[in-house]
Write a protein that holds these residues in place. Structure first.
Motif, PDB file in Angstrom:
ATOM      1  N   UNK A 147     -26.941  55.790  70.699  1.00 12.53           N
ATOM      2  CA  UNK A 147     -25.528  55.938  71.002  1.00 12.53           C
ATOM      3  C   UNK A 147     -25.070  57.381  70.827  1.00 12.53           C
ATOM      4  N   UNK A 149     -16.877  57.081  76.246  1.00 12.40           N
ATOM      5  CA  UNK A 149     -17.947  56.388  75.524  1.00 12.40           C
ATOM      6  C   UNK A 149     -17.493  56.064  74.098  1.00 12.40           C
ATOM      7  N   UNK A 155     -25.718  59.513  73.639  1.00 13.20           N
ATOM      8  CA  UNK A 155     -24.916  59.205  74.813  1.00 13.20           C
ATOM      9  C   UNK A 155     -23.541  59.855  74.801  1.00 13.20           C
ATOM     10  N   UNK A 156     -23.015  60.033  73.608  1.00 13.03           N
ATOM     11  CA  UNK A 156     -21.585  60.252  73.473  1.00 13.03           C
ATOM     12  C   UNK A 156     -21.001  61.430  74.212  1.00 13.03           C
ATOM     13  N   UNK A 199     -24.658  38.804  68.187  1.00 15.55           N
ATOM     14  CA  UNK A 199     -25.449  39.687  69.065  1.00 15.55           C
ATOM     15  C   UNK A 199     -25.687  41.026  68.386  1.00 15.55           C
ATOM     16  N   UNK A 200     -26.888  41.506  68.493  1.00 14.87           N
ATOM     17  CA  UNK A 200     -27.196  42.778  67.856  1.00 14.87           C
ATOM     18  C   UNK A 200     -26.685  43.921  68.710  1.00 14.87           C
ATOM     19  N   UNK A 201     -26.268  44.987  68.055  1.00 14.91           N
ATOM     20  CA  UNK A 201     -25.757  46.125  68.805  1.00 14.91           C
ATOM     21  C   UNK A 201     -26.892  47.100  69.082  1.00 14.91           C
ATOM     22  N   UNK A 202     -26.680  47.942  70.052  1.00 13.61           N
ATOM     23  CA  UNK A 202     -27.720  48.892  70.436  1.00 13.61           C
ATOM     24  C   UNK A 202     -27.946  49.904  69.320  1.00 13.61           C
TER      25      UNK A 202
END
Lengths: 353, 353, 353, 353
Positions: free
Chosen positions: C9, C19, C12-13, C1-4
């Motif tokens: 990210x 997170x 977001x942190x 699965x590919x990560x975002x």
């Protein structure tokens, strides 16, 4: 056994309307019900009749349950209206918030009460709306019920329009409305509107109707105006220790007091005594009513020395730390004579202080 | 309001001892208490006096709380004796297991009841011991309380020696002992031993003493023989909706019934009626008592056709699916005449079946 | 699965320190623990070792339990310190009051939280005292626990003297003290005092020590400094769904992070990033810190247009309705580069707004 | 830190399938998830993906929640399906009855478990029906949920037809069906039917799907096949301390194990090891299987002297008091070599005894 001194009792009575005894109509009904045997747990003719009379009074086919006291009535009603992860919005001064030792949280297994302010003991609807909308994340208990107290804790009465406005607001956000009616009868006679107009016609879902303060020994009625909300409520009462085995003795007083409007007469009498007391106290120099007297309680701003003098004279009453407020409650059993007696005592206390 | 037909009421009475009304002594005490005003929540002279009388009866300085019914008395007592992750050991037939709709689990927030068998409604102590010792891992609720019912659910009575043996076993494993005494008065007069001998002197920590089945309208007493166990129990009652505002009306009947031994007279009368009924039923061909009659109930093995015939004749009584058992309860209000009436009806039903 | 997407990210942190991922030391310990088989439910060598290391860190023979998250750690600790009819005093902003969806009330079956104010997220002890003494009647839940949050919800840190003063006040009234230490490590490195000095030596009874925000995948430690208070707590954890079967994976990260002081290094790093961020933000015209930065969070008063602009630029962060406040959190994983990136973005947002 | 002796670990492993570690697929997924930052509380790509994969596996648009362990998964699911005054019917041997320390009663605030018998760990449906219909009065908690364990506690597996029959019976009486699937994967590979066929297509409303025993560090999935039943379940999880902040680490292992069928491969491997063990043990004179081996556990009747000898040889395993039964569990990590080792040890123990 000898009973306590009557004079002392008089000094006590304004401390609370639950210092009063059982009124004649309730007593007589219990006496009549106490003949022979009767099926238990509500399967008796008195319970049936009390329900019929309440349905007549409220002009609707409501579902009714008799429980032992107001703590249980309010807490069970609230628990049935929400889950443990929901919240109930009530006034800062609401009995469920200030005087139930965590009973609503206990019966519901953790439902949080969110309290908001408002003048004269009535909910500030703007603040209610802010409380509903402030958070929508999963980390905050979801508001699910709005609880109104009628008459309020400070003896004021929501008008029918005010009740309807609160219910409309609740409905707009999917909240249900519960009314703590420990002194509902006092509100009914104060407003003049019918019980129906003040409750379900205005949007109230459940009413906890007080019996004890109105003249009974024990017992309150939980009245569901929407039958679907009452589903299995009898199990909830049973499990929570609120199902009387000899139910006829909880139901009969309602019959006695509803058949001849004693429930309203009692409330009217108590309200009038409060009015009289308010009138006499207002005439005293330096005394000021804290809120309008609309039901059976009188709140005055009593200087601490005067409060102390009054207490020294033997009178018992509630005061509120910091606020300088004192509360005097009237009941079906209060007499004009006792009101005069108290007013005179307050006058003396004010003069002495 | 007209009352139901008296004949019908007679047919009902053997269904339960809570079909009876309020006995004269309890009624009179309530009437006397209903003069003037009295402080609420137990701060009145009647509550004080009732506690004194109970302490005299039990010959010890016990701590006493009046609550509304047996469901609450037992459930609150148990909740105060253990944590939610503990367990309570009781008989298969114990009321707390079979007839409280999960109330003990509710009041304690999850305490598990572990039920064991035993002849004639009495706990088999070997089985109790096995239940205590069977598991000691963290995945099983730790046994913390042993609950005895006296008189038992089937109308037998533990002897003082049996109570002591149970308490000794409990003490050996650090368990506390609670006694469900909904019909404790019936046991007292049945055994002849004093209330003290049957309870704390034998090792019982807490007794839930029944008032309703003994002749009151409502109310039970929770009696802690160890004062440390009663610590803050008043808060527990309050939070759980079991604190009466007009407490005098819960306490006064106790005064009335304790002052002149009416509580024991009532129980004696009920026991005698049960004895009489047992005697008359035993004389009927084909009828057999299921357990010895030692208190106020009579259990007979009644063939289903006879049970049906008896029901058709208007009589109401409990039967137990599969067992062919029928239960008839006597109360302070039962009369010898009614016993004869019932016995005659059973005789006819047996003959017809 | 590919990560975002990584850039996303980064944006977001600063929304939360949870997170961040698992820090290398915690990860390595889990990897080492994942060899072969191990007894379950805490009967393994990792759990034993983690307890030993915590006892060393806290320089006392404390009792330790590993649970899944902070909600449970705080709620179980509080439930073990009081009964349902007691109350817990905490700050208005305390996580247990504002962000646990009624968990403390749920685990305790109804214990009420009484919240008081106080500057910079710290309890006003005068207000605490008033809350303790305001009521002593049975209708109000009896205050039993004082809950402190260290570091506070707004990133300030109680000094050792402040902790001691709070504990002394609690002790004076018989209250126990629980510390919500979700970010306790950040407080330790901020103050420089030892973990012992900041807790039991100052009077804290129970510490809920955070692991997740410090760099673990999951898990907090409940540390009882008084062993008697920990009695049967393992049953409480089990019943409440907080006993991990493969406990080694909850315990091993503690070993990894305690053995080489990674728990403090992580906290020190996060605090430094917050300091750096505070410094850079303070240099922006019109920006003002709301409270001193003493741990790993930065609260600034951000005009709504600037907040909107910052959000439009992709950044995610908490704001507080009405207050104009914005919160930025740093973690073990935050980099100086990201801090500069954020500060630059805020500068642009302020300029644009 | 040094790890415990490997040989000792081997001796331990058959005690439980939760003595095994984290399988490679789960581990790898966690490693991959541990890059950079991710939103917390389930708002991340891993949680989304895990839900998608479970929906694919179950061929329906189910609602999914990840919680920390089986105790919580089962207890929260049951609490969401009934009220505190309801009851849950389960097998005598069900984990929720025997090994959760009252957790279902705690989470539901008092829901009673009614347990029934049945051969080979499977519910006797006649007895279930009698339990449902036995009582209909208010004094008994109303049956509301039927709980099935698949694979059962004794390692047998309900056929699809048996599941359907149980669900049909439940539906006939308005009960909902919850499945405790701590070892559901073992049942899936044992039966060969699809996950959908074994659950919602047969009438199951909610499945608690085990992750830990299947090869994860921690975590179970609660799967609602009827979305209306899942309403607000996220709040329930949050309040009960079952919402992980760094949810990605609970979700990623599911992704890793579902993407390449590792969850079924692990179960298949464990089942095969159990088969192999059963085969080897059956060949030993005097040893007898207690139930058919259909999943990953082997129950044999082991004479006490042999059990003692085996224990003396260092092996750890569960025995059942009185029954002479011993349980050996296999997991994804069990090897044929270890099975041979155990079988040889049992052979020696039997010979010596």
């Amino acid at each position: 056994m000898e009973t306590a001194d009557n004079a002392e009792k008089r000094y006590n009575q304004f401390a609370s309307d639950n210092y009063a005894g059982i009124c004649p109509e309730a007593w007589q009904a219990m006496a009549t019900a106490n003949h022979g045997f009767a099926p238990s747990y509500g399967d008796d003719c008195w319970t049936k009749r009390a329900c019929e009379l309440l349905r007549e009074q409220f002009e609707t086919d409501c579902q009714i349950f008799f429980v032992f006291n107001g703590t249980a009535a309010n807490s069970l009603a609230l628990a049935s209206l929400c889950h443990s992860f929901h919240s109930v919005i009530c006034h800062d001064l609401a009995h469920i918030e200030t005087d139930e030792c965590g009973a609503p949280e206990f019966f519901s297994n953790g439902t949080k009460l969110l309290h908001v302010g408002g003048r004269a003991g009535k909910l500030d609807l703007d603040e209610v709306e802010r409380t509903i909308t402030r958070r929508s994340d999963i980390h905050y208990p979801k508001p699910r019920v709005l609880s109104l107290t009628q008459a309020t804790e400070v003896g004021t009465v929501y008008t029918v329009e005010e009740v309807r406005a609160a219910c409309d607001l609740a409905a707009r956000y999917g909240l249900r409305v519960q009314m703590d009616g420990a002194r509902f009868a006092n509100a009914v006679v104060s407003l003049g509107a019918t019980p129906a107009e003040q409750t379900w016609k205005a949007g109230v879902d459940v009413l906890c109707l007080g019996g004890a303060k109105n003249g009974m020994a024990v017992g309150e009625a939980v009245i569901f105006f929407r039958r679907d909300l009452a589903d299995e409520f009898e199990y909830r009462c049973k499990q929570a220790g609120q199902l009387a085995s000899k139910m006829r003795f909880l139901a009969a007083p309602w019959v006695g007091m509803l058949e001849n409007d004693a429930w309203l007469d009692n409330a009217r009498h108590a309200n009038r005594c409060a009015s009289l007391l308010a009138q006499e106290l207002s005439a005293i120099d330096g005394l000021e009513l804290m809120v309008p007297v609309q039901a059976n309680s009188v709140f005055v701003r009593l200087p601490e020395p005067a409060a102390a003098a009054l207490r020294d004279a033997g009178w018992r009453f509630y005061t509120f730390i910091g606020s300088g407020g004192a509360r005097f409650m009237c009941s079906w059993q209060t007499t004009a004579e006792d009101v005069h007696l108290l007013a005179a005592a307050v006058r003396r206390a004010m003069a002495a202080a």
